[in-house]
Design an enzyme around this catalytic site. Structure first.
Site, PDB file in Angstrom:
ATOM      1  N   CYS A  89       0.916  -1.074  -0.080  1.00  0.00           N
ATOM      2  CA  CYS A  89      -0.056   0.070   0.127  1.00  0.00           C
ATOM      3  C   CYS A  89       0.825   1.354   0.092  1.00  0.00           C
ATOM      4  O   CYS A  89       0.151   2.430  -0.226  1.00  0.00           O
ATOM      5  CB  CYS A  89      -1.031   0.137   1.137  1.00  0.00           C
ATOM      6  N   HIS A 327      -9.250   3.189  -2.517  1.00  0.00           N
ATOM      7  CA  HIS A 327      -7.915   2.696  -1.914  1.00  0.00           C
ATOM      8  C   HIS A 327      -7.296   1.752  -3.254  1.00  0.00           C
ATOM      9  O   HIS A 327      -7.301   0.650  -2.850  1.00  0.00           O
ATOM     10  CB  HIS A 327      -7.927   2.065  -0.720  1.00  0.00           C
TER      11      HIS A 327
END
Length: 374
Positions: A89, A327
């Site tokens: 991430c 996301h």
């Protein structure tokens, strides 16, 4: 220094960009940013230079050096190589740090860096002889804690006392900010879509009815978690030159933390960046933290002395974050930097103003970077 930054709209996986591959998404923003080389302001610093490299963060793509494939798909010349970075991430932000190091070292003059994720088209992976695909690769060696990010966010909420009410309130704020924001300067339309797919009006009563998503009786729900998403973002880094506006990369850091609480990673990473720069969090005017989960953001901001539901509402993710926008894992760190660029290079922002971007990473990592308006 960063002199241009763009992103695609963000789509929820399986919806707006369900048929767009990672290279399609990345090529869109790479081409847009590369086109900015011809603008007078950027030409003043870049001269007749061409793009030396493309550094792209990605987590779940097809492999095969996605940065190189995307650069070619964007129409860059065969001489532009490409480097793909995987810090999960934090990949998009890590890619920008790698590019910044190359420019600062004098090895390159112009680098396009960012991140991309197409969760919709990501391939399934299997081990030889396995009956089916596995969900994800391990973040730690066998025998060590390796929680998925949802249960890990729940554990963080328990450890640091982040209530369900605060989590829901933060999610409501993220969506409200995103709905009120103008992203026109940063979004490159793709497939006719010019806006992010997800932001909506949220109501406390509706969120309160949602069940726990990961742990029975827990506080982390679908409403205060970010959705799996598709999107890309890219920035252009060049050598700093007096009189050319942009964001100077002041310092960057990657730090490890307990793999059992991976959402905590931004805390040591931010602390390291601020220490290197010799500044305090109170001197930072704009903060963009990847909002994987409201619980995780609140635990981190509490530790850093920020109050995103109160006095620091307009400092932390002023246009909303991943809770509202989505996301796309490998892209989210680069999206955070793109948001900083839009916020800090507009009219009326003083030279020397500081902005901070940070992301938590599965396996117990944090990535952070500090930028300054020049």
């Amino acid at each position: 220094m960063i002199v241009a930054a763009r992103r695609t709209p963000i789509g929820t996986a399986g919806h707006a960009f369900k048929d767009r591959t990672a290279e399609d998404l990345a090529a869109t923003v790479i081409a847009a940013v590369a086109g900015d080389l011809a603008t007078p302001v950027i030409a003043a610093v870049a001269g007749d230079a061409r793009v030396d490299d493309v550094v792209l963060g990605n987590c779940m793509g097809p492999g095969g050096n996605l940065a190189r494939v995307s650069a070619l798909a964007a129409g860059l010349g065969h001489e532009v190589p490409g480097l793909t970075v995987d810090r999960q991430c934090g990949s998009g932000l890590a890619a920008i740090l790698v590019a910044g190091q190359a420019v600062a070292a004098g090895e390159m003059d112009v680098v396009i860096a960012g991140g991309v994720e197409s969760a919709s088209t990501a391939p399934l992976r299997t081990h030889p002889g396995a009956a089916g695909p596995y969900a994800r690769a391990p973040f730690t060696p066998r025998g060590r804690p390796d929680p998925d990010m949802g249960p890990a966010a729940e554990a963080l909420a328990v450890k640091y006392g982040i209530s369900r009410e605060r989590q829901d309130a933060y999610a409501i704020e993220s969506h409200a900010k995103a709905l009120a924001a103008d992203f026109g300067r940063e979004i490159v339309p793709i497939g006719g879509r010019e806006r992010d797919e997800r932001p909506r009006v949220l109501r406390a009563a509706s969120l309160a009815r949602l069940p726990a998503a990961f742990v029975p009786g827990g506080t982390v729900t679908a409403g205060n978690s970010s959705p799996i998403s598709d999107g890309a973002a890219a920035v252009m880094l060049v050598r700093e030159q007096a009189g050319v506006p942009g964001l100077r990369l002041v310092a960057g850091a990657v730090a490890g933390c307990d793999p059992e609480l991976p959402g905590w990673g931004p805390v040591p990473a931010v602390e390291r960046v601020l220490a290197r720069a010799g500044v305090g969090i109170g001197q930072v005017a704009a903060v963009e933290i990847v909002e994987a989960f409201a619980a995780q953001v609140l635990a981190v901001t509490d530790a850093l002395g920020l109050d995103p539901l109160g006095a620091d509402r307009d400092r932390v993710c002023a246009g909303g974050g991943a809770l509202a926008l989505g996301h796309p894992w490998g892209a989210s760190g680069a999206i955070a930097v793109t948001r900083l660029f839009t916020r800090l290079t507009g009219h009326g922002v003083a030279r020397g103003t500081l902005g901070l971007a940070a992301a938590a990473v599965g396996g117990g990592l944090g990535v952070a970077a500090l930028f300054e308006v020049v």
